[in-house]
Motif scaffolding. Structure first.
Motif, PDB file in Angstrom:
ATOM      1  N   VAL A  92      -8.858  -2.515 -20.098  1.00 47.58           N
ATOM      2  CA  VAL A  92      -8.991  -2.852 -18.679  1.00 47.58           C
ATOM      3  C   VAL A  92      -8.784  -1.635 -17.780  1.00 47.58           C
ATOM      4  O   VAL A  92      -9.491  -1.462 -16.784  1.00 47.58           O
ATOM      5  CB  VAL A  92      -7.999  -3.980 -18.292  1.00 47.58           C
ATOM      6  N   ALA A  93      -7.816  -0.800 -18.101  1.00 50.77           N
ATOM      7  CA  ALA A  93      -7.487   0.347 -17.236  1.00 50.77           C
ATOM      8  C   ALA A  93      -7.258   1.602 -18.087  1.00 50.77           C
ATOM      9  O   ALA A  93      -6.140   2.099 -18.194  1.00 50.77           O
ATOM     10  CB  ALA A  93      -6.255   0.037 -16.391  1.00 50.77           C
ATOM     11  N   PRO A  94      -8.330   2.121 -18.697  1.00 53.91           N
ATOM     12  CA  PRO A  94      -8.154   3.300 -19.538  1.00 53.91           C
ATOM     13  C   PRO A  94      -7.629   4.510 -18.755  1.00 53.91           C
ATOM     14  O   PRO A  94      -7.152   5.465 -19.341  1.00 53.91           O
ATOM     15  CB  PRO A  94      -9.558   3.570 -20.100  1.00 53.91           C
ATOM     16  N   TRP A  95      -7.661   4.413 -17.459  1.00 58.38           N
ATOM     17  CA  TRP A  95      -7.181   5.479 -16.563  1.00 58.38           C
ATOM     18  C   TRP A  95      -5.714   5.314 -16.192  1.00 58.38           C
ATOM     19  O   TRP A  95      -5.225   5.959 -15.283  1.00 58.38           O
ATOM     20  CB  TRP A  95      -8.022   5.503 -15.289  1.00 58.38           C
ATOM     21  N   TRP A  96      -4.968   4.503 -16.913  1.00 61.34           N
ATOM     22  CA  TRP A  96      -3.590   4.170 -16.537  1.00 61.34           C
ATOM     23  C   TRP A  96      -2.723   5.407 -16.332  1.00 61.34           C
ATOM     24  O   TRP A  96      -1.854   5.419 -15.471  1.00 61.34           O
ATOM     25  CB  TRP A  96      -2.946   3.217 -17.542  1.00 61.34           C
ATOM     26  N   ARG A  97      -2.949   6.472 -17.088  1.00 64.63           N
ATOM     27  CA  ARG A  97      -2.133   7.687 -16.933  1.00 64.63           C
ATOM     28  C   ARG A  97      -2.412   8.405 -15.619  1.00 64.63           C
ATOM     29  O   ARG A  97      -1.633   9.253 -15.201  1.00 64.63           O
ATOM     30  CB  ARG A  97      -2.358   8.639 -18.108  1.00 64.63           C
ATOM     31  N   ASP A  98      -3.524   8.070 -14.976  1.00 65.68           N
ATOM     32  CA  ASP A  98      -3.880   8.671 -13.681  1.00 65.68           C
ATOM     33  C   ASP A  98      -3.347   7.860 -12.503  1.00 65.68           C
ATOM     34  O   ASP A  98      -3.688   8.151 -11.357  1.00 65.68           O
ATOM     35  CB  ASP A  98      -5.400   8.793 -13.559  1.00 65.68           C
ATOM     36  N   CYS A  99      -2.532   6.863 -12.764  1.00 66.54           N
ATOM     37  CA  CYS A  99      -2.015   5.968 -11.717  1.00 66.54           C
ATOM     38  C   CYS A  99      -0.488   5.933 -11.737  1.00 66.54           C
ATOM     39  O   CYS A  99       0.108   4.890 -12.015  1.00 66.54           O
ATOM     40  CB  CYS A  99      -2.552   4.553 -11.916  1.00 66.54           C
ATOM     41  N   PRO A 100       0.173   7.030 -11.428  1.00 64.33           N
ATOM     42  CA  PRO A 100       1.631   7.045 -11.551  1.00 64.33           C
ATOM     43  C   PRO A 100       2.350   6.078 -10.614  1.00 64.33           C
ATOM     44  O   PRO A 100       3.459   5.642 -10.913  1.00 64.33           O
ATOM     45  CB  PRO A 100       2.014   8.496 -11.249  1.00 64.33           C
ATOM     46  N   SER A 101       1.734   5.712  -9.497  1.00 64.97           N
ATOM     47  CA  SER A 101       2.374   4.772  -8.573  1.00 64.97           C
ATOM     48  C   SER A 101       1.890   3.342  -8.770  1.00 64.97           C
ATOM     49  O   SER A 101       2.398   2.424  -8.139  1.00 64.97           O
ATOM     50  CB  SER A 101       2.117   5.195  -7.121  1.00 64.97           C
ATOM     51  N   PHE A 102       0.874   3.167  -9.602  1.00 64.72           N
ATOM     52  CA  PHE A 102       0.333   1.846  -9.912  1.00 64.72           C
ATOM     53  C   PHE A 102      -0.147   1.089  -8.687  1.00 64.72           C
ATOM     54  O   PHE A 102      -0.060  -0.132  -8.628  1.00 64.72           O
ATOM     55  CB  PHE A 102       1.346   1.000 -10.698  1.00 64.72           C
ATOM     56  N   THR A 103      -0.649   1.795  -7.690  1.00 67.30           N
ATOM     57  CA  THR A 103      -1.180   1.125  -6.512  1.00 67.30           C
ATOM     58  C   THR A 103      -2.632   0.751  -6.759  1.00 67.30           C
ATOM     59  O   THR A 103      -3.333   1.389  -7.564  1.00 67.30           O
ATOM     60  CB  THR A 103      -1.103   2.036  -5.267  1.00 67.30           C
ATOM     61  N   GLU A 105      -4.969   1.251  -4.736  1.00 65.70           N
ATOM     62  CA  GLU A 105      -5.788   2.367  -4.252  1.00 65.70           C
ATOM     63  C   GLU A 105      -5.957   3.434  -5.332  1.00 65.70           C
ATOM     64  O   GLU A 105      -7.053   3.936  -5.565  1.00 65.70           O
ATOM     65  CB  GLU A 105      -5.175   2.991  -2.988  1.00 65.70           C
ATOM     66  N   GLU A 106      -4.840   3.817  -5.968  1.00 68.03           N
ATOM     67  CA  GLU A 106      -4.890   4.800  -7.047  1.00 68.03           C
ATOM     68  C   GLU A 106      -5.818   4.330  -8.161  1.00 68.03           C
ATOM     69  O   GLU A 106      -6.656   5.088  -8.646  1.00 68.03           O
ATOM     70  CB  GLU A 106      -3.499   4.950  -7.667  1.00 68.03           C
ATOM     71  N   SER A 107      -5.643   3.096  -8.556  1.00 68.75           N
ATOM     72  CA  SER A 107      -6.438   2.554  -9.637  1.00 68.75           C
ATOM     73  C   SER A 107      -7.914   2.502  -9.259  1.00 68.75           C
ATOM     74  O   SER A 107      -8.784   2.840 -10.063  1.00 68.75           O
ATOM     75  CB  SER A 107      -5.941   1.167 -10.033  1.00 68.75           C
ATOM     76  N   ALA A 108      -8.204   2.105  -8.021  1.00 69.74           N
ATOM     77  CA  ALA A 108      -9.596   2.038  -7.570  1.00 69.74           C
ATOM     78  C   ALA A 108     -10.246   3.422  -7.581  1.00 69.74           C
ATOM     79  O   ALA A 108     -11.405   3.569  -7.985  1.00 69.74           O
ATOM     80  CB  ALA A 108      -9.671   1.420  -6.181  1.00 69.74           C
ATOM     81  N   GLU A 109      -9.500   4.433  -7.161  1.00 70.69           N
ATOM     82  CA  GLU A 109     -10.029   5.805  -7.182  1.00 70.69           C
ATOM     83  C   GLU A 109     -10.321   6.250  -8.610  1.00 70.69           C
ATOM     84  O   GLU A 109     -11.384   6.820  -8.887  1.00 70.69           O
ATOM     85  CB  GLU A 109      -9.039   6.770  -6.534  1.00 70.69           C
ATOM     86  N   SER A 110      -9.393   6.017  -9.499  1.00 70.87           N
ATOM     87  CA  SER A 110      -9.591   6.407 -10.898  1.00 70.87           C
ATOM     88  C   SER A 110     -10.732   5.620 -11.526  1.00 70.87           C
ATOM     89  O   SER A 110     -11.557   6.187 -12.251  1.00 70.87           O
ATOM     90  CB  SER A 110      -8.307   6.191 -11.704  1.00 70.87           C
ATOM     91  N   ALA A 111     -10.787   4.329 -11.238  1.00 72.58           N
ATOM     92  CA  ALA A 111     -11.861   3.492 -11.774  1.00 72.58           C
ATOM     93  C   ALA A 111     -13.216   3.995 -11.299  1.00 72.58           C
ATOM     94  O   ALA A 111     -14.172   4.062 -12.082  1.00 72.58           O
ATOM     95  CB  ALA A 111     -11.652   2.033 -11.365  1.00 72.58           C
ATOM     96  N   GLU A 139      -7.309  -6.020 -13.662  1.00 80.39           N
ATOM     97  CA  GLU A 139      -6.743  -4.674 -13.557  1.00 80.39           C
ATOM     98  C   GLU A 139      -5.373  -4.678 -12.883  1.00 80.39           C
ATOM     99  O   GLU A 139      -4.444  -4.031 -13.360  1.00 80.39           O
ATOM    100  CB  GLU A 139      -7.724  -3.819 -12.748  1.00 80.39           C
ATOM    101  N   THR A 140      -5.233  -5.425 -11.798  1.00 78.44           N
ATOM    102  CA  THR A 140      -3.947  -5.492 -11.099  1.00 78.44           C
ATOM    103  C   THR A 140      -2.866  -6.046 -12.017  1.00 78.44           C
ATOM    104  O   THR A 140      -1.753  -5.517 -12.083  1.00 78.44           O
ATOM    105  CB  THR A 140      -4.068  -6.351  -9.831  1.00 78.44           C
ATOM    106  N   GLU A 141      -3.208  -7.097 -12.753  1.00 82.43           N
ATOM    107  CA  GLU A 141      -2.253  -7.728 -13.665  1.00 82.43           C
ATOM    108  C   GLU A 141      -1.836  -6.784 -14.784  1.00 82.43           C
ATOM    109  O   GLU A 141      -0.649  -6.667 -15.116  1.00 82.43           O
ATOM    110  CB  GLU A 141      -2.863  -8.996 -14.257  1.00 82.43           C
ATOM    111  N   VAL A 142      -2.789  -6.068 -15.369  1.00 84.76           N
ATOM    112  CA  VAL A 142      -2.458  -5.204 -16.503  1.00 84.76           C
ATOM    113  C   VAL A 142      -1.603  -4.016 -16.049  1.00 84.76           C
ATOM    114  O   VAL A 142      -0.663  -3.623 -16.748  1.00 84.76           O
ATOM    115  CB  VAL A 142      -3.735  -4.769 -17.267  1.00 84.76           C
ATOM    116  N   LEU A 143      -1.865  -3.462 -14.875  1.00 84.71           N
ATOM    117  CA  LEU A 143      -1.051  -2.349 -14.384  1.00 84.71           C
ATOM    118  C   LEU A 143       0.345  -2.818 -13.954  1.00 84.71           C
ATOM    119  O   LEU A 143       1.333  -2.113 -14.170  1.00 84.71           O
ATOM    120  CB  LEU A 143      -1.760  -1.618 -13.250  1.00 84.71           C
TER     121      LEU A 143
END
Length: 174
Positions: A92-103, A105-111, A139-143
């Motif tokens: 769901v979020a292979p970019w999880w390491r790029d989202c240190p704050s888990f927001t 917005e961060e996730s959307a940018e990485s996605a 994605e929100t749930e998994v992060l």
């Protein structure tokens, strides 16, 4: 019933997706340094990433054991309670390491960055999940679950660099 590790090995599409963009490969289970858990619980490297990070099962048992991720730079975090939860995160979020704050917005940018490079990402993810028999959360749930695991029970899983007796730094903080 076959294990999820066996299922990944048997389904090329799932293994390819997990290798990239998931950056998860079952043939990379050896960590670059000798490490152990502060608790003395068993630690078993079973997969890794291209940058020298390692996924470890903690304790005894099977694929339901807690999963700790350690990078090659001295950081570590409990990332899942069992392999099914880890694979859902990676799908769901292979970019999880790029989202240190888990927001969001961060996730959307990485996605967006991943989708620009891999426009068929969602279809490939869905095919991999189906091959592995996994129902995927959002994605929100998994992060949120990753943050909960890392900052909750994660404090009980401190990784120690054996040669120096020092602990790895937390990758994910409250």
């Amino acid at each position: 019933m076959p294990s999820l590790i066996d299922a990944v090995r048997e389904h090329d599409e799932a293994a390819r997706f997990l290798a990239w963009p998931g950056d998860f490969e079952l043939d990379r289970g050896d960590h670059v340094e000798d490490v152990h858990l502060a608790s003395g619980a068993a630690l078993e490297g079973f997969a890794g990433d291209g940058a020298g990070g390692t996924y470890f099962f903690c304790g005894t048992g099977g694929e339901e054991r807690p999963v700790l991720y350690a990078d090659s730079e001295g950081g570590a975090a409990l990332v899942a309670h069992g392999l099914p939860e880890l694979l859902k995160l990676l799908l769901v979020a292979p970019w999880w390491r790029d989202c240190p704050s888990f927001t969001a917005e961060e996730s959307a940018e990485s996605a967006a960055e991943y989708l620009a490079d891999l426009p068929d990402l969602a279809a490939r993810r869905d095919d991999a999940a189906a091959a592995l028999g996994l129902d995927l959360p959002g994605e929100t749930e998994v992060l949120a679950r990753l943050r909960e695991v890392a900052t909750g029970a994660g404090g009980d899983f401190v990784l120690i660099l054996t040669s120096e007796g020092t602990s790895y730094e937390p990758l994910i903080t409250g």
